[in-house]
Scaffold this motif. Sequence first.
Motif, PDB file in Angstrom:
ATOM      1  N   UNK A   1      40.563  46.421  35.358  1.00  0.00           N
ATOM      2  CA  UNK A   1      39.990  46.620  34.031  1.00  0.00           C
ATOM      3  C   UNK A   1      40.535  45.625  33.007  1.00  0.00           C
ATOM      4  N   UNK A   2      41.819  45.333  33.089  1.00  0.00           N
ATOM      5  CA  UNK A   2      42.443  44.458  32.089  1.00  0.00           C
ATOM      6  C   UNK A   2      42.209  42.971  32.356  1.00  0.00           C
ATOM      7  N   UNK A   3      42.361  42.555  33.592  1.00  0.00           N
ATOM      8  CA  UNK A   3      42.242  41.122  33.893  1.00  0.00           C
ATOM      9  C   UNK A   3      40.865  40.560  33.553  1.00  0.00           C
ATOM     10  N   UNK A   4      39.752  41.239  33.876  1.00  0.00           N
ATOM     11  CA  UNK A   4      38.447  40.679  33.477  1.00  0.00           C
ATOM     12  C   UNK A   4      38.301  40.524  31.966  1.00  0.00           C
ATOM     13  N   UNK A   5      38.914  41.403  31.217  1.00  0.00           N
ATOM     14  CA  UNK A   5      38.861  41.289  29.753  1.00  0.00           C
ATOM     15  C   UNK A   5      39.663  40.088  29.271  1.00  0.00           C
ATOM     16  N   UNK A   6      40.693  39.745  30.020  1.00  0.00           N
ATOM     17  CA  UNK A   6      41.556  38.634  29.644  1.00  0.00           C
ATOM     18  C   UNK A   6      40.974  37.285  30.046  1.00  0.00           C
ATOM     19  N   UNK A   7      40.451  37.179  31.270  1.00  0.00           N
ATOM     20  CA  UNK A   7      40.030  35.867  31.784  1.00  0.00           C
ATOM     21  C   UNK A   7      38.559  35.795  32.174  1.00  0.00           C
ATOM     22  N   UNK A   8      37.836  36.886  31.981  1.00  0.00           N
ATOM     23  CA  UNK A   8      36.426  36.919  32.350  1.00  0.00           C
ATOM     24  C   UNK A   8      36.239  37.451  33.760  1.00  0.00           C
ATOM     25  N   UNK A   9      35.053  38.005  34.035  1.00  0.00           N
ATOM     26  CA  UNK A   9      34.831  38.657  35.327  1.00  0.00           C
ATOM     27  C   UNK A   9      34.820  37.705  36.520  1.00  0.00           C
ATOM     28  N   UNK A  10      34.305  36.502  36.375  1.00  0.00           N
ATOM     29  CA  UNK A  10      34.214  35.597  37.528  1.00  0.00           C
ATOM     30  C   UNK A  10      35.603  35.201  38.033  1.00  0.00           C
ATOM     31  N   UNK A  11      36.487  34.817  37.125  1.00  0.00           N
ATOM     32  CA  UNK A  11      37.839  34.433  37.544  1.00  0.00           C
ATOM     33  C   UNK A  11      38.627  35.645  38.042  1.00  0.00           C
ATOM     34  N   UNK A  12      38.433  36.781  37.397  1.00  0.00           N
ATOM     35  CA  UNK A  12      39.116  37.994  37.848  1.00  0.00           C
ATOM     36  C   UNK A  12      38.661  38.347  39.274  1.00  0.00           C
ATOM     37  N   UNK A  13      37.368  38.245  39.532  1.00  0.00           N
ATOM     38  CA  UNK A  13      36.871  38.524  40.882  1.00  0.00           C
ATOM     39  C   UNK A  13      37.435  37.525  41.880  1.00  0.00           C
ATOM     40  N   UNK A  14      37.518  36.274  41.472  1.00  0.00           N
ATOM     41  CA  UNK A  14      38.090  35.255  42.362  1.00  0.00           C
ATOM     42  C   UNK A  14      39.509  35.643  42.771  1.00  0.00           C
ATOM     43  N   UNK A  15      40.325  36.005  41.806  1.00  0.00           N
ATOM     44  CA  UNK A  15      41.702  36.380  42.118  1.00  0.00           C
ATOM     45  C   UNK A  15      41.767  37.640  42.975  1.00  0.00           C
ATOM     46  N   UNK A  16      40.991  38.637  42.616  1.00  0.00           N
ATOM     47  CA  UNK A  16      41.083  39.926  43.309  1.00  0.00           C
ATOM     48  C   UNK A  16      40.383  39.940  44.659  1.00  0.00           C
ATOM     49  N   UNK A  17      39.242  39.283  44.795  1.00  0.00           N
ATOM     50  CA  UNK A  17      38.499  39.318  46.055  1.00  0.00           C
ATOM     51  C   UNK A  17      39.145  38.461  47.146  1.00  0.00           C
ATOM     52  N   UNK A  18      39.737  37.346  46.749  1.00  0.00           N
ATOM     53  CA  UNK A  18      40.388  36.480  47.731  1.00  0.00           C
ATOM     54  C   UNK A  18      41.859  36.826  47.925  1.00  0.00           C
ATOM     55  N   UNK A  19      42.492  37.386  46.890  1.00  0.00           N
ATOM     56  CA  UNK A  19      43.900  37.745  46.987  1.00  0.00           C
ATOM     57  C   UNK A  19      44.842  36.558  46.949  1.00  0.00           C
ATOM     58  N   UNK A  20      44.334  35.407  46.526  1.00  0.00           N
ATOM     59  CA  UNK A  20      45.173  34.204  46.469  1.00  0.00           C
ATOM     60  C   UNK A  20      46.060  34.206  45.225  1.00  0.00           C
TER      61      UNK A  20
END
Length: 141
Positions: free
Chosen positions: A28-47
């Motif tokens: 919930x917090x990270x997408x608000x901070x960096x936007x949904x696309x980058x948040x998904x990148x970090x969370x979906x790949x786990x890199x």
Amino acid sequence: DLRIASTEARMGLPEVTLGILPGAGGTQRLPRLIGPARAKQLMLFGDLIDATTAEKWGIVNKLSNPNELMDEARKWALVLLERPPISLAHIKNAINVAMDTDLDTGINYEQRASTIVAMSEDRQEGYRAFVEKRKPSFKGK
């Protein structure tokens, strides 16, 4: 609220690699901070990302040499200690409200906060210090 990181830091949300999702509000917090696309990148790949990328994406406000990290944090803290605490609290709260409400509600909150701050002794001290060309001494009143 404010984040200073070592230039050697690496960060991310690798929970997906364990078969779970980021908890404690991470999704919930990270997408608000960096936007949904980058948040998904970090969370979906786990890199993990490096500190430079984290600063570029707005995850951290400033980077510091690892040996100077605590000194930088202390410098920021000392500056904030010189600011009027009533103003700081209301600014922080108004920004938090802005992130959770529509624009009109946020502006109404800001106007109420401005009225409270305008009636404070710290505001009077700030004006006096400006006119007298001296450093203000805020008391949080």
